[in-house]
Design an enzyme around this catalytic site. Structure first.
Site, PDB file in Angstrom:
ATOM      1  N   ASP A   1       0.827  -1.211   0.000  1.00 12.40           N
ATOM      2  CA  ASP A   1       0.000   0.000   0.000  1.00 12.40           C
ATOM      3  C   ASP A   1       0.861   1.261   0.000  1.00 12.40           C
ATOM      4  O   ASP A   1       1.999   1.255   0.467  1.00 12.40           O
ATOM      5  CB  ASP A   1      -0.992   0.008   1.171  1.00 12.40           C
ATOM      6  CG  ASP A   1      -0.338  -0.176   2.530  1.00 12.40           C
ATOM      7  OD1 ASP A   1       0.599  -0.991   2.633  1.00 12.40           O
ATOM      8  OD2 ASP A   1      -0.747   0.502   3.493  1.00 12.40           O
TER       9      ASP A   1
ATOM     10  N   GLU B   1      -0.380  -1.340   5.585  1.00  9.51           N
ATOM     11  CA  GLU B   1       0.654  -0.910   6.528  1.00  9.51           C
ATOM     12  C   GLU B   1       0.462   0.550   6.931  1.00  9.51           C
ATOM     13  O   GLU B   1       0.716   0.931   8.057  1.00  9.51           O
ATOM     14  CB  GLU B   1       2.051  -1.102   5.922  1.00  9.51           C
ATOM     15  CG  GLU B   1       3.190  -0.956   6.929  1.00  9.51           C
ATOM     16  CD  GLU B   1       3.617   0.493   7.160  1.00  9.51           C
ATOM     17  OE1 GLU B   1       4.204   0.773   8.225  1.00  9.51           O
ATOM     18  OE2 GLU B   1       3.356   1.351   6.300  1.00  9.51           O
TER      19      GLU B   1
HETATM   20 ZN   LIG Z   1       6.330   2.144   4.570  1.00 11.75          ZN
END
Ligand SMILES: [Zn+2]
Length: 412
Positions: free
Chosen positions: A100, A165
């Site tokens: 991401d 994340e």
């Molecule tokens: Zn990162």
């Protein structure tokens, strides 16, 4: 062949992949994987592309662990696991990166399209190219080079490409740890999602993370008659200014960390009224706080409430809090852990530098492993352009980091 001879061959092979690595960076950059909560579609398309790449490049047991997410068009957030088998299955050497990316932010600050990567002076520019694609690509090519050289490592190699994340990891590595037993205490887990420009920082400890949404409620009125309303924006501004005292109230220092202090910063600001001539009745801002492990989050929370009560009295507003993230510092990875030692050796061989174990501001996924009792270390050689306009990855770093991973894979 001895280990040193093998590494030299591997390093040369990785060097030959330079252009291919840049090409993969650019392809990945063109698939924005932004979390639904940040206005994106999640990682499904990027994961599909990567799964195809992994299968086409000799990785085995390629698995997609799907975390359900009804806010994502695909209905899930993908986490990709893939292996290259070594001589022994006693442990796995993992490199974990995240797919991401954060939104580009203010587009006028970019010199080009954030999702059409461009090259300038040995750098690839674009959203996500450093955070975390530099090392995602590096990890894939370290394995590809091993295969091309016919080198079989001592232990299994695991590649984990996770989701979510940037917005808390619940649908990323947290989900994988809960639903899959692939990570073991004896594994080496490298998380190349933090580092410094010299590649000398091995992150083993994190601060506690505390994110707060602050809603200030006043009373809307016409701009010409502020006395008939209560200006929520003005009150919130007094509050933000008062919150800066947190630096004085919690002045502790810990030299394992860089920076060595707790940080308390106002960050995101939601839009209020669309027109100039209205006194805003509501205001929303957010605090991003990174707190040294010896300070308790509850104490900071209490202090904030005390300051808020004062503003409520003096400005005649109501202040409401919503915790966005509250993650107490995980137990640190030992500075003597095998993964730390392996990184030190590899950094010395590739970059000719002594790397040092230390603590940072938190928010890397390594903490998720540590909380689960699995040692993990963050390391990367990067310029820390993550989340900034014109984010870039130094191509030499991407290639060099691939050699570092390769070195670790070849260690006995
Ligand atoms: Zn990162």
């Amino acid at each position: 062949m001895n280990a040193i001879g093998s590494f030299d061959k591997l390093a040369r092979r990785i060097e030959q992949y330079r252009d291919e690595m840049v090409d993969l960076q650019m392809k990945l950059c063109a698939i924005p994987a932004i979390a639904p909560s940040s206005g994106g579609e999640g990682e499904a398309k990027k994961a599909e592309f990567l799964v195809d790449w992994l299968k086409a490049n000799g990785f085995v047991d390629v698995t997609v662990v799907k975390a359900p997410d009804l806010d994502a068009p695909a209905g899930y957030r993908p986490n990709v696991l893939a292996y290259y088998r070594g001589k022994s299955q006693a442990r796995t050497v993992w490199v974990m990166t995240h797919m991401d990316v954060v939104p580009p932010g203010e587009l006028s600050l970019w010199r080009g399209d954030p999702f059409k990567a461009w090259i300038e002076k040995g750098r690839v520019h674009g959203r996500g190219v450093e955070d975390n694609q530099q090392d995602l690509v590096a990890s894939l090519y370290a394995v590809k080079a091993l295969q091309a050289e016919g080198l079989v490592p001592s232990y299994d190699i695991g590649i984990a490409l996770v989701a979510d994340e940037e917005t808390g990891s619940l649908k990323g590595i947290e989900h994988v740890l809960q639903s899959h037993k692939c990570f073991r205490k004896q594994d080496l887990i490298v998380v190349p999602d933090a580092g410094n420009e010299h590649g000398t920082m091995i992150e083993v400890a994190e601060k506690s993370l505390f994110w707060l949404k602050v809603k200030t409620l006043g009373k809307q009125a016409h701009g010409s008659t502020p006395e008939k309303g209560v200006n929520a924006f003005k009150a919130a501004s007094f509050f933000v200014a008062a919150l800066n005292d947190l630096y004085k109230i919690y002045p502790g220092r810990d030299r394992l960390f860089d920076p060595p202090i707790s940080t308390f910063e106002p960050t995101k600001k939601e839009a209020n009224v669309p027109n100039v001539n209205t006194i805003p009745g509501e205001d929303v801002f957010y605090m991003d706080m990174r707190i040294l492990p010896k300070v308790r989050i509850q104490d900071v929370e209490k202090t904030i409430r005390t300051i808020a009560a004062k503003i409520e009295r003096t400005s005649k507003v109501k202040i409401r809090f919503e915790v966005q993230q509250k993650a107490p510092a995980a137990p640190p990875t030992s500075v003597q852990a095998p993964v730390v030692m392996a990184l030190k050796k590899a950094v010395k061989a590739v970059y000719r530098k002594e790397a040092k174990a230390m603590g940072i501001g938190g928010g890397t996924v390594a903490a998720v492993f540590r909380r689960a009792g699995i040692p993990a270390a963050c390391w990367s050689k990067l310029d820390e352009t993550a989340h900034q306009p014109n984010e870039y990855c130094i191509i030499d770093n991407m290639v060099g980091d691939a050699k570092v991973f390769g070195h670790i894979f070849l260690q006995e």
